[in-house]
Enzyme design. Structure first.
Site, short mmCIF file in Angstrom:
data_model
loop_
_atom_site.label_atom_id
_atom_site.label_comp_id
_atom_site.label_asym_id
_atom_site.label_seq_id
_atom_site.Cartn_x
_atom_site.Cartn_y
_atom_site.Cartn_z
N ASP A 108 -17.19 -10.17 -3.46
CA ASP A 108 -18.13 -9.30 -4.18
C ASP A 108 -17.60 -8.91 -5.55
OD1 ASP A 108 -16.92 -6.24 -3.74
OD2 ASP A 108 -16.41 -7.65 -2.15
N SER A 132 -8.10 -0.81 6.94
CA SER A 132 -8.01 -1.75 8.06
C SER A 132 -6.60 -1.81 8.61
CB SER A 132 -8.46 -3.14 7.62
OG SER A 132 -7.54 -3.70 6.71
N GLY A 177 -10.92 -4.34 -2.49
CA GLY A 177 -11.74 -3.47 -3.33
C GLY A 177 -11.33 -3.46 -4.79
N GLY A 178 -10.14 -3.96 -5.09
CA GLY A 178 -9.71 -4.04 -6.48
C GLY A 178 -8.69 -3.00 -6.90
N GLY A 179 -8.09 -2.28 -5.96
CA GLY A 179 -7.10 -1.27 -6.33
C GLY A 179 -5.85 -1.87 -6.95
N LYS A 188 0.80 -1.23 0.00
CA LYS A 188 0.00 0.00 0.00
C LYS A 188 0.83 1.28 0.00
CE LYS A 188 -4.32 -1.65 0.45
NZ LYS A 188 -5.48 -1.25 -0.36
N ASN A 217 1.73 -7.87 7.91
CA ASN A 217 1.39 -7.25 9.19
C ASN A 217 0.33 -8.07 9.92
OD1 ASN A 217 3.08 -4.88 8.88
ND2 ASN A 217 1.66 -4.24 7.30
N ASN A 223 -3.16 -1.54 6.42
CA ASN A 223 -2.01 -1.44 5.53
C ASN A 223 -2.00 -0.13 4.75
OD1 ASN A 223 -0.97 -3.88 6.36
ND2 ASN A 223 -1.98 -5.06 4.77
N GLU A 259 -10.26 -13.33 -3.51
CA GLU A 259 -10.93 -12.72 -2.36
C GLU A 259 -11.26 -13.77 -1.31
OE1 GLU A 259 -13.91 -9.47 -4.02
OE2 GLU A 259 -13.90 -11.22 -5.33
#
Length: 321
Positions: free
Chosen positions: A209, A79, A183-185, A54, A307, A81, A203
C-alpha cells in the site's frame, strides 16, 4: 483510524534518539556480503536484545513520557516486534504496558511479549477486527498513552537511529538503503537520518500500500482481497499521514516481494551471514537478491527481525535443500 500527534518528526529528533540508544545498547553489526558480484552491507538489527529494530522507537518514545504518562501506562499495537520493544522498554522503566496483538501472530512473539511482563490483548485480524480502533478505545478507557507501531513521531525518530549508526559504521552516508517496510516507520526514520541517501521501501506482494500511495500521491489502503503473506511483521493495512508526509516525494518507488523471494532471502541470510531472519525482516534482502533494486558498493540492506517460529524456519530451510 490514526490518532494524530501535533509533533512532527525531525532529524534533530533522530539524533537525540540515536544518543539515547547509544547510551544503552551497542551498535548492531554492519556486515559485508556479495550479491550479484557487488559488495554491499547488511545492517543486522535482528541482533537487538528483542530480536528486532523496534526496540529503538519504543525506547525513544517511552523515555520521553511525562511522569504522569509513565504512571498511567501505555497501549501499543503490534504483530510482535514492536510489542516486544515496548514491553522491554516498559519493564526497564517501570511502566505498565498492554499490547494489542493479532490472534494469528507467531506464537514465539506472543510468548516473548508476555515473558517481558506486558499484558497481551488478542484481536481477530483474519476476521477483520480493527486493531487501531481497539487500541484507541483502550486508551480512552484506561487513560493511557498510545505508542503506535509506526504512526508516532517519536517512534519514527527512534527507528531512524539505525541510519545514524549505519553512517558512522560506513564512515559516510550510504548511497541507498533498502528497507523492510510495513507502515513506514523505519523508512521515514531512515529518510530523516540520511537525507542524501536513496531510500527503497520493500513490502510484501499484495500488501504494498505504501508503494501505491507514493505512486498516487495519496494514502491508499490494502484491498479486501489482499493475499495471505508470511511477512506478518510488515502486514499493515495502510501507512499513516505522519509517515506519508516524510516519504512522499522523498522515497524511491516502492518494491513488492513474493513469499518465495522472502524464503530465498531467509535461506541466504542463514547460509551467508549465519543469521536467523524472520520473513518480514528479510524482505529488503529479498528485493536485492531478486534484482528488484539497483545495487552499488554504498548500498545498505536492512535485516530487521529474527523472531520466527522454529517450525516455520526449519521448513523454509528444508525447502531449499
Amino acid at each position: 483510524m490514526f490518532r494524530e500527534s501535533p509533533r512532527t518528526p525531525t532529524r534533530q529528533g533522530v539524533l537525540a534518539a540515536a544518543g539515547k540508544i547509544a547510551a544503552i545498547l551497542p551498535p548492531t553489526p554492519l556486515l559485508p556480503v556479495e550479491i550479484g558480484g557487488v559488495r554491499v552491507h547488511v545492517k543486522c538489527d535482528s541482533l537487538q536484545p528483542i530480536g528486532a529494530f523496534k526496540i529503538r522507537g519504543a525506547w525513544h518514545r517511552l523515555t520521553d513520557l511525562t511522569d504522569a504518562e509513565r504512571a498511567a501506562g501505555v497501549i501499543a499495537v503490534s504483530s510482535g516486534n514492536h510489542a516486544q520493544g515496548v514491553a522491554w522498554a516498559a519493564r526497564a522503566l517501570g511502566i505498565e504496558a498492554a499490547i494489542v496483538m493479532p490472534v494469528d501472530a507467531p506464537r514465539v512473539k506472543i510468548a516473548a511479549t508476555r515473558a517481558l511482563g506486558a499484558e497481551v490483548i488478542l484481536y481477530d485480524r483474519p476476521g477483520g477486527e480493527d486493531r487501531d480502533a481497539i487500541a484507541n478505545a483502550l486508551c480512552d478507557e484506561r487513560g493511557r498513552v498510545l505508542v503506535h507501531a509506526y504512526a508516532d513521531p517519536w517512534v519514527i525518530e527512534g527507528q531512524g537511529s539505525m541510519g545514524i549508526e549505519i553512517a558512522a559504521q560506513l564512515g559516510r552516508a550510504p548511497s541507498r538503503i533498502v528497507v523492510c517496510c510495513g507502515g513506514g516507520g523505519l523508512a521515514a526514520g531512515l529518510a530523516l537520518a540520511c537525507p542524501d541517501s536513496a531510500v527503497h521501501p520493500v513490502e510484501p506482494a499484495g500488501w504494498d500500500d505504501l508503494a501505491r500511495s507514493l505512486e498516487l500521491g495519496r494514502i491508499v489502503r490494502v484491498g479486501p482481497d489482499a493475499p495471505p503473506t508470511i511477512c506478518d511483521a510488515i502486514q499493515t493495512p495502510s501507512t499513516a499521514p505522519v509517515n506519508f508526509a516524510v516519504l512522499h516525494g522523498r522515497a524511491e518507488p516502492g518494491i513488492a516481494v513474493t513469499d518465495d523471494e522472502v524464503r530465498a532471502a531467509q535461506r541466504f541470510a542463514f547460509a551467508q551471514l549465519r543469521l536467523v531472519a524472520e520473513p518480514g525482516g528479510a524482505a529488503a534482502l529479498a528485493a536485492a537478491l531478486a534484482g528488484k533494486v539497483p545495487l552499488d558498493e554504498g548500498t545498505v540492506i536492512t535485516l530487521t527481525g529474527g523472531n520466527t517460529d522454529p517450525e516455520a524456519f526449519a521448513a523454509t530451510l528444508s525447502a531449499g535443500e
